[in-house]
Design an enzyme around this catalytic site. Sequence first.
Site, PDB file in Angstrom:
ATOM      1  N   GLU A  52      27.339   0.204   2.480  1.00  0.00           N
ATOM      2  CA  GLU A  52      26.312   0.360   1.442  1.00  0.00           C
ATOM      3  C   GLU A  52      26.935   0.233   0.047  1.00  0.00           C
ATOM      4  O   GLU A  52      26.354  -0.380  -0.842  1.00  0.00           O
ATOM      5  CB  GLU A  52      25.587   1.703   1.584  1.00  0.00           C
ATOM      6  N   TYR A  97      32.709  -5.385 -10.072  1.00  0.00           N
ATOM      7  CA  TYR A  97      32.278  -4.026 -10.432  1.00  0.00           C
ATOM      8  C   TYR A  97      33.291  -2.984  -9.940  1.00  0.00           C
ATOM      9  O   TYR A  97      33.037  -2.232  -9.010  1.00  0.00           O
ATOM     10  CB  TYR A  97      30.882  -3.717  -9.878  1.00  0.00           C
ATOM     11  N   TYR A 135      19.736   5.776  -3.915  1.00  0.00           N
ATOM     12  CA  TYR A 135      19.568   4.797  -2.838  1.00  0.00           C
ATOM     13  C   TYR A 135      20.610   5.001  -1.736  1.00  0.00           C
ATOM     14  O   TYR A 135      20.274   5.082  -0.550  1.00  0.00           O
ATOM     15  CB  TYR A 135      19.652   3.354  -3.380  1.00  0.00           C
ATOM     16  N   ASP A 153      15.438  -0.389  -1.250  1.00  0.00           N
ATOM     17  CA  ASP A 153      16.313  -1.350  -1.931  1.00  0.00           C
ATOM     18  C   ASP A 153      15.455  -2.521  -2.408  1.00  0.00           C
ATOM     19  O   ASP A 153      14.222  -2.484  -2.286  1.00  0.00           O
ATOM     20  CB  ASP A 153      17.474  -1.791  -1.027  1.00  0.00           C
ATOM     21  N   CYS A 205      10.103 -11.913   4.523  1.00  0.00           N
ATOM     22  CA  CYS A 205       9.387 -11.704   3.254  1.00  0.00           C
ATOM     23  C   CYS A 205      10.363 -12.009   2.108  1.00  0.00           C
ATOM     24  O   CYS A 205      10.700 -11.153   1.300  1.00  0.00           O
ATOM     25  CB  CYS A 205       8.856 -10.275   3.170  1.00  0.00           C
ATOM     26  N   CYS A 212       5.005 -15.762   6.164  1.00  0.00           N
ATOM     27  CA  CYS A 212       3.944 -14.819   6.540  1.00  0.00           C
ATOM     28  C   CYS A 212       3.432 -15.053   7.956  1.00  0.00           C
ATOM     29  O   CYS A 212       3.052 -14.106   8.649  1.00  0.00           O
ATOM     30  CB  CYS A 212       2.784 -14.911   5.553  1.00  0.00           C
ATOM     31  N   CYS A 215       5.223 -12.922  10.357  1.00  0.00           N
ATOM     32  CA  CYS A 215       5.544 -11.563   9.888  1.00  0.00           C
ATOM     33  C   CYS A 215       4.796 -10.514  10.714  1.00  0.00           C
ATOM     34  O   CYS A 215       3.588 -10.632  10.917  1.00  0.00           O
ATOM     35  CB  CYS A 215       5.162 -11.432   8.411  1.00  0.00           C
ATOM     36  N   CYS A 221      -1.446  -7.019   5.566  1.00  0.00           N
ATOM     37  CA  CYS A 221      -0.757  -7.263   4.291  1.00  0.00           C
ATOM     38  C   CYS A 221      -1.792  -7.687   3.251  1.00  0.00           C
ATOM     39  O   CYS A 221      -2.524  -8.660   3.459  1.00  0.00           O
ATOM     40  CB  CYS A 221       0.293  -8.353   4.464  1.00  0.00           C
TER      41      CYS A 221
HETATM   42  S1  SF4 Z   1       2.616 -11.042   5.407  1.00  0.00           S
HETATM   43 FE1  SF4 Z   1       3.028  -9.772   3.583  1.00  0.00          FE
HETATM   44  S2  SF4 Z   1       4.827  -8.568   4.127  1.00  0.00           S
HETATM   45 FE2  SF4 Z   1       4.702 -10.255   5.600  1.00  0.00          FE
HETATM   46  S3  SF4 Z   1       5.969 -11.919   4.745  1.00  0.00           S
HETATM   47 FE3  SF4 Z   1       3.884 -12.256   4.015  1.00  0.00          FE
HETATM   48  S4  SF4 Z   1       3.795 -11.203   2.031  1.00  0.00           S
HETATM   49 FE4  SF4 Z   1       5.589 -10.406   3.115  1.00  0.00          FE
END
Ligand code: SF4
Length: 269
Positions: A52, A97, A135, A153, A205, A212, A215, A221
């Site tokens: 991380e 860094y 985080y 993140d 995404c 999408c 997804c 979504c």
């Molecule tokens: S459906 Fe929504 S969450 Fe999935 S890739 Fe597309 S924009 Fe991203």
Amino acid sequence: MSVQTSDIDEGIAGDFAARLLRWYDASARVLPWRIAPGSASVPDPYRVWLAEVMLQQTTVAAVAGYFARFTERWPTVAHLAAADDADVMAAWAGLGYYARARNLLACARAVVAEHGGCFPDSETALRALPGIGDYTAASVAAIAFGQPAVVVDANIERVMARHRLIETPLPLAKREIRAALAPLVPPDRPGDFAQALMDLGATICTPRSPACAICPLLADCRARGRPDIERLPVKPPKKAKPHRHGLAHWIERDAQIWLVRRPGKGMLG
Ligand code: SF4
């Protein structure tokens, strides 16, 4: 019958995590610091933390070689705590860094001196260690210790800003994103849930041309099908950058260049 927002929210809360984790179980990225979903092994907090810290402002591809060299040379937090500062700085060279490398050593030494060589398992105690911010504390607590921490993140910000159609610009949107995410964290697999969202943001995404159609979060979504999807998350307006002109100067003496090490804190520390 119209669908109320609260109905959608209930649906989201109901199976968001289940859909995401099903996808993760089949599609998780194989990363050297990660335990594969379903594995009988337990994550090593040292490796989770080291990865991380290295991944802050650095890509997975760039980190892989450094991670392998560090863990081979310093396999435990105690080995790293006992390392010579100059050796660690040299091994870090190229990751950038350098304050992160100094904090890495300070944190390893604090874990050994204050916690007997074992990372604490709560977000609060992790955050009290050098170089561990909100985080990193949340991700180590979730991934290494299975704590139901809310990990956010840049990848997760993008997924959630799109999924919930959050129009507030960053960084203000962070609060909304956390609030949307908190009730979705499954208590039984918080680490995999965080890593699944990270992977979804990194592979599906994506900032440009999100996939999408494949997804697991497509069904509910709120950004799906929008032509301006890449606009999300909304970035803050860019400040005009001042132009400064300068020359580099150095002192040479007896065929040597004189150098001064900058203070550890502040600009270019
Ligand atoms: S459906 Fe929504 S969450 Fe999935 S890739 Fe597309 S924009 Fe991203």
